[in-house]
Design a protein around this motif. Structure first.
Motif, PDB file in Angstrom:
ATOM      1  N   PHE A  37       0.278   4.018   9.080  1.00  0.00           N
ATOM      2  CA  PHE A  37      -0.400   5.130   8.400  1.00  0.00           C
ATOM      3  C   PHE A  37       0.329   6.448   8.702  1.00  0.00           C
ATOM      4  CE2 PHE A  37      -3.417   8.677   8.570  1.00  0.00           C
ATOM      5  CZ  PHE A  37      -3.796   8.708   7.236  1.00  0.00           C
ATOM      6  N   LYS A  38       0.677   6.615   9.960  1.00  0.00           N
ATOM      7  CA  LYS A  38       1.343   7.852  10.376  1.00  0.00           C
ATOM      8  C   LYS A  38       2.674   8.034   9.626  1.00  0.00           C
ATOM      9  CE  LYS A  38       2.027  10.227  14.714  1.00  0.00           C
ATOM     10  NZ  LYS A  38       2.038  10.097  16.162  1.00  0.00           N
ATOM     11  N   GLU A  39       3.391   6.930   9.527  1.00  0.00           N
ATOM     12  CA  GLU A  39       4.672   6.952   8.813  1.00  0.00           C
ATOM     13  C   GLU A  39       4.458   7.312   7.337  1.00  0.00           C
ATOM     14  OE1 GLU A  39       6.640   3.285   9.934  1.00  0.00           O
ATOM     15  OE2 GLU A  39       7.748   3.384   8.035  1.00  0.00           O
ATOM     16  N   VAL A  99       0.829  -1.218   0.000  1.00  0.00           N
ATOM     17  CA  VAL A  99       0.000   0.000   0.000  1.00  0.00           C
ATOM     18  C   VAL A  99       0.863   1.268   0.000  1.00  0.00           C
ATOM     19  CG1 VAL A  99      -1.693   1.326   1.334  1.00  0.00           C
ATOM     20  CG2 VAL A  99      -2.028  -1.130   0.978  1.00  0.00           C
ATOM     21  N   ALA A 100       1.857   1.326   0.889  1.00  0.00           N
ATOM     22  CA  ALA A 100       2.661   2.558   0.974  1.00  0.00           C
ATOM     23  C   ALA A 100       3.414   2.848  -0.340  1.00  0.00           C
ATOM     24  CB  ALA A 100       3.620   2.500   2.164  1.00  0.00           C
ATOM     25  N   PRO A 101       4.123   1.855  -0.928  1.00  0.00           N
ATOM     26  CA  PRO A 101       4.814   2.170  -2.182  1.00  0.00           C
ATOM     27  C   PRO A 101       3.870   2.655  -3.277  1.00  0.00           C
ATOM     28  CG  PRO A 101       5.365  -0.075  -1.456  1.00  0.00           C
ATOM     29  CD  PRO A 101       4.429   0.492  -0.449  1.00  0.00           C
ATOM     30  N   MET A 102       2.683   2.036  -3.366  1.00  0.00           N
ATOM     31  CA  MET A 102       1.761   2.437  -4.434  1.00  0.00           C
ATOM     32  C   MET A 102       1.073   3.769  -4.107  1.00  0.00           C
ATOM     33  SD  MET A 102       2.602   0.310  -6.502  1.00  0.00           S
ATOM     34  CE  MET A 102       1.589   0.344  -7.949  1.00  0.00           C
ATOM     35  N   ALA A 103       0.911   4.055  -2.830  1.00  0.00           N
ATOM     36  CA  ALA A 103       0.344   5.362  -2.445  1.00  0.00           C
ATOM     37  C   ALA A 103       1.320   6.464  -2.824  1.00  0.00           C
ATOM     38  CB  ALA A 103       0.050   5.386  -0.945  1.00  0.00           C
ATOM     39  N   ARG A 104       2.602   6.239  -2.541  1.00  0.00           N
ATOM     40  CA  ARG A 104       3.629   7.239  -2.897  1.00  0.00           C
ATOM     41  C   ARG A 104       3.665   7.422  -4.418  1.00  0.00           C
ATOM     42  NH1 ARG A 104       7.002   4.152   1.093  1.00  0.00           N
ATOM     43  NH2 ARG A 104       7.971   3.157  -0.713  1.00  0.00           N
ATOM     44  N   ALA A 105       3.610   6.292  -5.131  1.00  0.00           N
ATOM     45  CA  ALA A 105       3.662   6.355  -6.597  1.00  0.00           C
ATOM     46  C   ALA A 105       2.440   7.081  -7.163  1.00  0.00           C
ATOM     47  CB  ALA A 105       3.750   4.944  -7.174  1.00  0.00           C
ATOM     48  N   ARG A 127       3.955  11.009   6.519  1.00  0.00           N
ATOM     49  CA  ARG A 127       5.202  11.788   6.450  1.00  0.00           C
ATOM     50  C   ARG A 127       5.855  11.629   5.080  1.00  0.00           C
ATOM     51  NH1 ARG A 127       5.894  10.541  12.068  1.00  0.00           N
ATOM     52  NH2 ARG A 127       6.940   8.593  11.528  1.00  0.00           N
ATOM     53  N   GLU A 128       5.837  10.383   4.578  1.00  0.00           N
ATOM     54  CA  GLU A 128       6.433  10.126   3.258  1.00  0.00           C
ATOM     55  C   GLU A 128       5.651  10.838   2.154  1.00  0.00           C
ATOM     56  OE1 GLU A 128       7.778   5.605   4.580  1.00  0.00           O
ATOM     57  OE2 GLU A 128       6.182   5.884   3.118  1.00  0.00           O
ATOM     58  N   LEU A 129       4.333  10.825   2.289  1.00  0.00           N
ATOM     59  CA  LEU A 129       3.494  11.440   1.245  1.00  0.00           C
ATOM     60  C   LEU A 129       3.717  12.946   1.165  1.00  0.00           C
ATOM     61  CD1 LEU A 129       0.123   9.505   1.744  1.00  0.00           C
ATOM     62  CD2 LEU A 129       1.802   9.202  -0.092  1.00  0.00           C
TER      63      LEU A 129
END
Ligand code: PEP
Ligand code: MN
Length: 345
Positions: free
Chosen positions: A326-328, A287-293, A331-333
């Motif tokens: 989610f919190k982490e 989820v996180a890698p694809m959210a960033r992408a 920050r990345e987003l």
């Protein structure tokens, strides 16, 4: 067909074109862009006398629209749609979707109980989420699986609005619930399985709340845009498009998240685009890698499943983020959004 007016063409010229088009039995749709005005013709185009239009003063050119979606297209509607979401609590700041800010809609797959919603909403708000998501009416593959809390679930989502203050997005499955959901929710979600429920789309066209259409499991982007056309044509111009993955032969992911949908939809349409990497991948670690992408690709928003205890979630635990993750990710987003000239919120 669209009529592109010359730069600086006055209101009288625009009115003259609109009057002539109306005389032919078509509906003119005037769209004023920053550069110039375009007038879309809606109705039976066989009635149009193209040379007569071209000769009119103030007209630059008359162009056929080859695409079947008109009112959802960027060609037809020169200005991008920016949707205003009023604050859930008096005194809070409202939100906009489709502008420079990227909105994060987060919450559980299903509303499970009142305590969970109130506690999770408070956490999500603190972590920077902009809207609370949560299904009260669940489109489950099995009739024996949890079908959602129904109206009771909608009430919990709504209750947190005054306590925590997050605007709400929730799914409508049945035309009979449309009015009730439109009253309580800030954004109305149409699930992938209902993307081509045309009766539902027409009813939502008469609602006064923005509608988010999720791409069907086996639907093309053109079909998604045609579904948006249904809602707009029925009277509601506030439509949001959501890429949530499509069915392919690949078993490592629940669906194949088609991130190229983001630039394609942005090129074709003026409507805001949201990405759901939770249903798009089916696994929390993807989820996180694809959210960033998705943010890097130009998405205007994200729909993310977050659960206080994914191992015990009633639905979609494997793809749900823990509150900590989610919190982490938030920050990345923030950093990714900044890198592409945008910001969160
Ligand atoms: C959801 O977002 O809760 C959902 C059911 O998603 P989809 O319609 O994309 O399967
Ligand atoms: Mn889900």
């Amino acid at each position: 067909m669209i009529v592109v007016m010359q730069k600086g063409a006055g209101d009288d010229r625009i009115q003259a074109v609109s009057d002539l088009v109306t005389e032919w039995g078509l509906k003119p749709h005037v769209s004023r862009g920053e550069e110039r005005t375009v007038i879309g013709l809606i109705g039976d185009e066989s009635k149009v006398n193209e040379p007569a239009l071209e000769m009119m003063s103030g007209v630059e050119k008359v162009m056929p629209v080859l695409k079947p979606y008109k009112r959802a297209s960027l060609e037809f509607h020169a200005q991008r749609t920016v949707i205003k979401i009023p604050p859930a609590r008096h005194g809070d700041r409202g939100l906009t979707l489709g502008g420079p800010g990227v909105l994060v809609m987060a919450g559980p797959c299903s509303v499970e109980n009142r305590d969970m919603i109130l506690a999770l909403a408070a956490f999500l708000k603190g972590a920077g989420a902009h809207l609370l998501r949560g299904g009260a009416f669940k489109p489950r593959t099995s009739p024996y699986a949890f079908q959602g809390l129904g109206v009771e679930g909608v009430r919990y989502l709504s209750e947190q609005r005054s306590v925590v203050g997050l605007p709400v997005i929730t799914e409508v499955m049945d035309v009979r619930d449309a009015e009730m959901i439109a009253e309580f929710a800030d954004l109305i979600q149409v699930g992938a399985r209902n993307m081509q429920n045309f009766a539902l789309l027409k009813v939502l066209g008469r609602c006064r709340k923005p509608v988010m259409l999720k791409r069907g499991l086996a639907n093309t982007l053109e079909e998604l845009l045609m579904s948006a056309e249904y809602v707009i044509n029925a009277g509601n111009e506030e439509v949001i498009l959501c890429e949530r993955g499509i069915r392919t032969f690949e078993p490592f992911t629940r669906n194949t998240l088609d991130l190229s949908a983001v630039p394609v939809l942005k090129r074709e349409s003026h409507l805001p685009v949201v990405v759901d990497p939770s249903h798009g991948t089916g696994h929390w670690d993807l989820v996180a890698p694809m959210a960033r992408a998705a943010v890097a690709a130009g998405a205007d928003g994200l729909l993310l499943e977050v659960h206080p205890d994914p191992a015990h979630a009633i639905s979609d635990g494997p793809q749900s983020l823990t509150p900590g993750r989610f919190k982490e990710l938030m920050r990345e987003l923030e950093a990714v959004a900044g890198a592409v000239g945008r910001h969160l919120g």
